[in-house]
Design an enzyme around this catalytic site. Sequence first.
Site, PDB file in Angstrom:
ATOM      1  N   TRP A   1       0.851  -1.194   0.000  1.00  0.00           N
ATOM      2  CA  TRP A   1       0.000   0.000   0.000  1.00  0.00           C
ATOM      3  C   TRP A   1       0.887   1.245   0.000  1.00  0.00           C
ATOM      4  O   TRP A   1       1.864   1.332   0.753  1.00  0.00           O
ATOM      5  CB  TRP A   1      -0.893  -0.034   1.242  1.00  0.00           C
TER       6      TRP A   1
ATOM      7  N   ASP B   1       1.848  -8.697  -0.937  1.00  0.00           N
ATOM      8  CA  ASP B   1       0.443  -8.339  -0.796  1.00  0.00           C
ATOM      9  C   ASP B   1       0.156  -7.045  -1.544  1.00  0.00           C
ATOM     10  O   ASP B   1       0.811  -6.029  -1.312  1.00  0.00           O
ATOM     11  CB  ASP B   1       0.102  -8.168   0.689  1.00  0.00           C
TER      12      ASP B   1
ATOM     13  N   TYR C   1      -4.834  -0.396  -4.676  1.00  0.00           N
ATOM     14  CA  TYR C   1      -3.527   0.228  -4.469  1.00  0.00           C
ATOM     15  C   TYR C   1      -2.981   0.847  -5.756  1.00  0.00           C
ATOM     16  O   TYR C   1      -2.047   1.650  -5.708  1.00  0.00           O
ATOM     17  CB  TYR C   1      -2.499  -0.775  -3.946  1.00  0.00           C
TER      18      TYR C   1
ATOM     19  N   HIS D   1     -12.078  -7.039  -0.718  1.00  0.00           N
ATOM     20  CA  HIS D   1     -11.316  -6.064   0.062  1.00  0.00           C
ATOM     21  C   HIS D   1     -12.085  -5.514   1.253  1.00  0.00           C
ATOM     22  O   HIS D   1     -11.490  -5.164   2.283  1.00  0.00           O
ATOM     23  CB  HIS D   1     -10.878  -4.917  -0.849  1.00  0.00           C
TER      24      HIS D   1
ATOM     25  N   ASN E   1     -11.350  -7.252   6.219  1.00  0.00           N
ATOM     26  CA  ASN E   1     -12.178  -6.300   6.970  1.00  0.00           C
ATOM     27  C   ASN E   1     -13.588  -6.826   7.243  1.00  0.00           C
ATOM     28  O   ASN E   1     -14.509  -6.044   7.491  1.00  0.00           O
ATOM     29  CB  ASN E   1     -12.252  -4.956   6.217  1.00  0.00           C
TER      30      ASN E   1
ATOM     31  N   SER F   1      -1.002  -3.335   8.319  1.00  0.00           N
ATOM     32  CA  SER F   1      -0.547  -2.167   9.093  1.00  0.00           C
ATOM     33  C   SER F   1      -0.164  -2.540  10.524  1.00  0.00           C
ATOM     34  O   SER F   1      -0.640  -1.929  11.490  1.00  0.00           O
ATOM     35  CB  SER F   1      -1.622  -1.075   9.095  1.00  0.00           C
TER      36      SER F   1
ATOM     37  N   LYS G   1       4.246  -2.794   5.549  1.00  0.00           N
ATOM     38  CA  LYS G   1       4.395  -2.202   4.218  1.00  0.00           C
ATOM     39  C   LYS G   1       5.596  -1.260   4.184  1.00  0.00           C
ATOM     40  O   LYS G   1       5.782  -0.420   5.064  1.00  0.00           O
ATOM     41  CB  LYS G   1       3.122  -1.471   3.813  1.00  0.00           C
TER      42      LYS G   1
ATOM     43  N   ASN H   1      12.482  -5.326   9.206  1.00  0.00           N
ATOM     44  CA  ASN H   1      11.168  -5.906   9.515  1.00  0.00           C
ATOM     45  C   ASN H   1      11.208  -7.424   9.573  1.00  0.00           C
ATOM     46  O   ASN H   1      10.352  -8.042  10.221  1.00  0.00           O
ATOM     47  CB  ASN H   1      10.141  -5.458   8.474  1.00  0.00           C
TER      48      ASN H   1
END
Length: 287
Positions: free
Chosen positions: A23, A46, A51, A109, A151, A199, A241, A251
């Site tokens: 993203w 991903d 995006y 999504h 979501n 996130s 991301k 990360n």
Amino acid sequence: MILNEAYKLSNGIEIPKLGLGTWFIDDDKAAQAVRDAVEIGYRHIDTAEAYGNERGVGEGVRSCGLKREEIFVTTKLAAEMKTYGDAAKAIDESLSKMDIGYIDLMLIHCPQPWANYRQDKRSYDEGNLEAWRALEDAVKAGKLRSIGVANFEQPDIDSLLSGCTIRPVVNQLLAHISNTPHELIAYSEEKGMKVQAYSPIAHGQILKHPVIMEMAKKYGVTVPQICIRYTLQLGLISLPKTGNPEHMKSNADVDFIISDEDMETLKIMEKIKDYGEFSYFPVFNGK
């Protein structure tokens, strides 16, 4: 090493535990970001139609030097696609843009279009079933290997399960320290879905949190590393991301263990109430 670890989804397909979220990586920069990530050791990328970088991600997958089957690619059906015809067309458009043969995992999504995010919640149940039928047909046609949702809350999940023939294998959720939907995670897992945490660093809003900064210092790691490790220890698939190779490396350097006591502290940390510029998630509307 976490980059070598994977979960087995309910359909038997393996998915790496750590992925690269894309993203806000521009389409013309996405290919290089994928190549950098693959060189570091990432095998899970991903993206999403919303995006605007599926083409670039696909280019990166094709040009990274690995065989197609060595990389797990997730993308997402735009939240506005709530008819069978629109969804089927969008699936084919994502396949065409990416040009990687097949997609490993495709998600609805959001249960509502972004312009109606968390509004008129039950108005889109039938539309989600229509979109899901298009995803199921794409699986049967060999275009997609796995399908899931993002979501989705408990009523959204229940509605989908009431009319599907292929069950979703993933629910991708916003999940990070100070905002962990423990009940929804447990319910998703009860229904056979692995949970992906997008996130995990809270859109960067958590980087200066004093408690987490002190805990990171205790473990000799960075705040993002604590945040990513937290999601991994919850049994989630983590999707930080970044387009920065140094951040990608950092990360992935999360092979330490947060103590049970510290995990409990992190689980109950006060929720972030405002994400600043990220507070309104339907930023995708119109893309």
